[in-house]
Enzyme design. Sequence first.
Site, PDB file in Angstrom:
ATOM      1  N   ALA A  65     -62.569  -9.057 -21.510  1.00  0.00           N
ATOM      2  CA  ALA A  65     -64.005  -9.116 -21.245  1.00  0.00           C
ATOM      3  C   ALA A  65     -64.284  -8.234 -20.033  1.00  0.00           C
ATOM      4  O   ALA A  65     -63.389  -7.980 -19.213  1.00  0.00           O
ATOM      5  CB  ALA A  65     -64.414 -10.564 -20.972  1.00  0.00           C
ATOM      6  N   GLY A 108     -59.801 -11.117 -23.187  1.00  0.00           N
ATOM      7  CA  GLY A 108     -60.668 -11.134 -24.352  1.00  0.00           C
ATOM      8  C   GLY A 108     -60.201 -10.179 -25.450  1.00  0.00           C
ATOM      9  O   GLY A 108     -60.500 -10.403 -26.628  1.00  0.00           O
ATOM     10  N   GLU A 111     -57.772 -12.132 -27.306  1.00  0.00           N
ATOM     11  CA  GLU A 111     -58.514 -13.197 -28.015  1.00  0.00           C
ATOM     12  C   GLU A 111     -59.259 -12.634 -29.223  1.00  0.00           C
ATOM     13  O   GLU A 111     -59.327 -13.280 -30.271  1.00  0.00           O
ATOM     14  CB  GLU A 111     -59.489 -13.874 -27.041  1.00  0.00           C
ATOM     15  N   GLU A 131     -55.963 -13.840 -17.289  1.00  0.00           N
ATOM     16  CA  GLU A 131     -57.163 -14.291 -16.569  1.00  0.00           C
ATOM     17  C   GLU A 131     -56.819 -15.030 -15.283  1.00  0.00           C
ATOM     18  O   GLU A 131     -57.608 -15.078 -14.347  1.00  0.00           O
ATOM     19  CB  GLU A 131     -58.016 -15.189 -17.478  1.00  0.00           C
TER      20      GLU A 131
HETATM   21  N1  CAA Z   1     -63.286  -5.039 -17.385  1.00  0.00           N
HETATM   22  C1  CAA Z   1     -63.929  -3.985 -16.823  1.00  0.00           C
HETATM   23  N2  CAA Z   1     -63.318  -2.790 -16.569  1.00  0.00           N
HETATM   24  C2  CAA Z   1     -62.027  -2.680 -16.880  1.00  0.00           C
HETATM   25  C3  CAA Z   1     -61.285  -3.747 -17.442  1.00  0.00           C
HETATM   26  C4  CAA Z   1     -61.994  -4.966 -17.708  1.00  0.00           C
HETATM   27  N3  CAA Z   1     -61.404  -6.024 -18.280  1.00  0.00           N
HETATM   28  N4  CAA Z   1     -60.003  -3.350 -17.626  1.00  0.00           N
HETATM   29  C5  CAA Z   1     -59.949  -2.062 -17.193  1.00  0.00           C
HETATM   30  N5  CAA Z   1     -61.151  -1.676 -16.747  1.00  0.00           N
HETATM   31  C6  CAA Z   1     -61.521  -0.367 -16.186  1.00  0.00           C
HETATM   32  C7  CAA Z   1     -61.005  -0.205 -14.764  1.00  0.00           C
HETATM   33  O1  CAA Z   1     -61.882  -0.825 -13.845  1.00  0.00           O
HETATM   34  C8  CAA Z   1     -60.984   1.301 -14.642  1.00  0.00           C
HETATM   35  O2  CAA Z   1     -62.302   1.745 -14.431  1.00  0.00           O
HETATM   36  P1  CAA Z   1     -62.626   2.810 -13.228  1.00  0.00           P
HETATM   37  O3  CAA Z   1     -61.865   4.050 -13.634  1.00  0.00           O
HETATM   38  O4  CAA Z   1     -64.102   2.952 -13.277  1.00  0.00           O
HETATM   39  O5  CAA Z   1     -62.084   2.202 -11.988  1.00  0.00           O
HETATM   40  C9  CAA Z   1     -60.583   1.757 -16.046  1.00  0.00           C
HETATM   41  O6  CAA Z   1     -60.872   0.662 -16.923  1.00  0.00           O
HETATM   42  C10 CAA Z   1     -59.102   2.086 -16.164  1.00  0.00           C
HETATM   43  O7  CAA Z   1     -58.371   0.934 -15.705  1.00  0.00           O
HETATM   44  P2  CAA Z   1     -57.198   1.039 -14.606  1.00  0.00           P
HETATM   45  O8  CAA Z   1     -57.474   2.163 -13.651  1.00  0.00           O
HETATM   46  O9  CAA Z   1     -57.020  -0.317 -14.035  1.00  0.00           O
HETATM   47  O10 CAA Z   1     -55.983   1.462 -15.552  1.00  0.00           O
HETATM   48  P3  CAA Z   1     -54.433   1.082 -15.370  1.00  0.00           P
HETATM   49  O11 CAA Z   1     -53.717   1.841 -16.428  1.00  0.00           O
HETATM   50  O12 CAA Z   1     -54.014   1.258 -13.962  1.00  0.00           O
HETATM   51  O13 CAA Z   1     -54.344  -0.495 -15.693  1.00  0.00           O
HETATM   52  C11 CAA Z   1     -54.771  -2.489 -16.967  1.00  0.00           C
HETATM   53  C12 CAA Z   1     -54.659  -0.954 -16.986  1.00  0.00           C
HETATM   54  C13 CAA Z   1     -53.425  -3.115 -16.693  1.00  0.00           C
HETATM   55  C14 CAA Z   1     -55.281  -2.900 -18.356  1.00  0.00           C
HETATM   56  C15 CAA Z   1     -55.778  -2.945 -15.873  1.00  0.00           C
HETATM   57  O14 CAA Z   1     -56.969  -2.176 -16.017  1.00  0.00           O
HETATM   58  C16 CAA Z   1     -56.146  -4.380 -15.930  1.00  0.00           C
HETATM   59  O15 CAA Z   1     -55.388  -5.226 -15.482  1.00  0.00           O
HETATM   60  N6  CAA Z   1     -57.343  -4.720 -16.485  1.00  0.00           N
HETATM   61  C17 CAA Z   1     -57.859  -6.061 -16.493  1.00  0.00           C
HETATM   62  C18 CAA Z   1     -57.148  -6.942 -17.520  1.00  0.00           C
HETATM   63  C19 CAA Z   1     -57.693  -8.345 -17.462  1.00  0.00           C
HETATM   64  O16 CAA Z   1     -57.601  -9.021 -16.472  1.00  0.00           O
HETATM   65  N7  CAA Z   1     -58.314  -8.792 -18.566  1.00  0.00           N
HETATM   66  C20 CAA Z   1     -58.912 -10.104 -18.650  1.00  0.00           C
HETATM   67  C21 CAA Z   1     -60.396 -10.008 -18.379  1.00  0.00           C
HETATM   68  S1  CAA Z   1     -61.177 -11.603 -18.248  1.00  0.00           S
HETATM   69  C22 CAA Z   1     -61.410 -12.139 -19.844  1.00  0.00           C
HETATM   70  O17 CAA Z   1     -61.095 -11.429 -20.792  1.00  0.00           O
HETATM   71  C23 CAA Z   1     -62.019 -13.510 -20.004  1.00  0.00           C
HETATM   72  C24 CAA Z   1     -62.048 -14.053 -21.375  1.00  0.00           C
HETATM   73  O18 CAA Z   1     -61.192 -14.790 -21.781  1.00  0.00           O
HETATM   74  C25 CAA Z   1     -63.160 -13.762 -22.288  1.00  0.00           C
END
Ligand code: CAA
Length: 257
Positions: A65, A108, A111, A131
């Site tokens: 998400a 998400g 999911e 998360e």
């Molecule tokens: N939401 C918003 N933006 C996201 C994102 C997310 N879930 N995941 C990645 N992005 C964005 C980053 O902010 C970044 O944007 P900018 O260039 O503008 O800064 C871009 O995508 C590239 O990401 P990274 O620079 O972080 O890339 P990376 O290769 O270094 O890492 C990753 C990749 C491991 C996937 C890392 O981005 C990450 O950990 N993302 C979050 C994963 C996460 O926590 N997901 C759970 C979300 S909460 C949820 O989903 C709740 C639910 O149950 C519904």
Amino acid sequence: MTYENILTRVEGRAGIVTLNRPKALNALNRELMTELMDALAAFDGDPAVGCMVVTGSERAFAAGADIKEMATATPTTMMTNSFIDLWDRLRGVGKPIIAAVSGFALGGGCELAMACDMIVASETAQFGQPEINLGVIPGAGGTQRMTLAVGKAVAMEMVLNARYLSAAEALQHGLVNRVYPVEVYLEEAIRLANEIAGRAPVAVRLAKEAVNAVFEMPLRAGLDHERRLFYLLFGTADQKEGMEAFVNKRRPTWTGS
Ligand code: CAA
């Protein structure tokens, strides 16, 4: 219909939706999820489509998400915006949906893949419910569907300690159906979708409904439900055609009626 965050196309009888927010690794914001649900509903109502594929990019199916969208939310705004309720529209899709997953399927994203009916993965796929790293828990089915898929031991590690599963581990634990090299995973998913789309349409729809009932009903009610759906299919032309074709040693021609 024009979309901003997804691409759609049809190959054979497979309706394909590609999540397309590459700069955000296909983070599932409200606009994208609305478009995805609209596209799936449109394919569901299109007689030219028999099965659907939801996919992302090679780098990311979806990284979860949209954290930026949620960062300042309150319980009230989450509830009044129906943040997750939008996802419930998936349950109303009658035709099967295959998730074709490469790269990150996190939060998400994981999911969403699990809410589909099957998962075809590339060897680079990574499945996770991280998360906990954000101070929350999965909210779109991760604690429930992951536990049903892989069992309590592995699910606890994933949800409590952000353990990722590789594609090979996901296959071993029964989370995914098949794993292919990244070069071919999508075409294999589309091939599988077309195979299913070539089967008796009403039976496919009811077969999906019957299998999914396992997750929502106790066994006795599920068995009764299955039996009613089985009897119901004897009212279709495809049942007559399928059984007559078997008896006469010929290939059936399905009409979906
Ligand atoms: N939401 C918003 N933006 C996201 C994102 C997310 N879930 N995941 C990645 N992005 C964005 C980053 O902010 C970044 O944007 P900018 O260039 O503008 O800064 C871009 O995508 C590239 O990401 P990274 O620079 O972080 O890339 P990376 O290769 O270094 O890492 C990753 C990749 C491991 C996937 C890392 O981005 C990450 O950990 N993302 C979050 C994963 C996460 O926590 N997901 C759970 C979300 S909460 C949820 O989903 C709740 C639910 O149950 C519904």
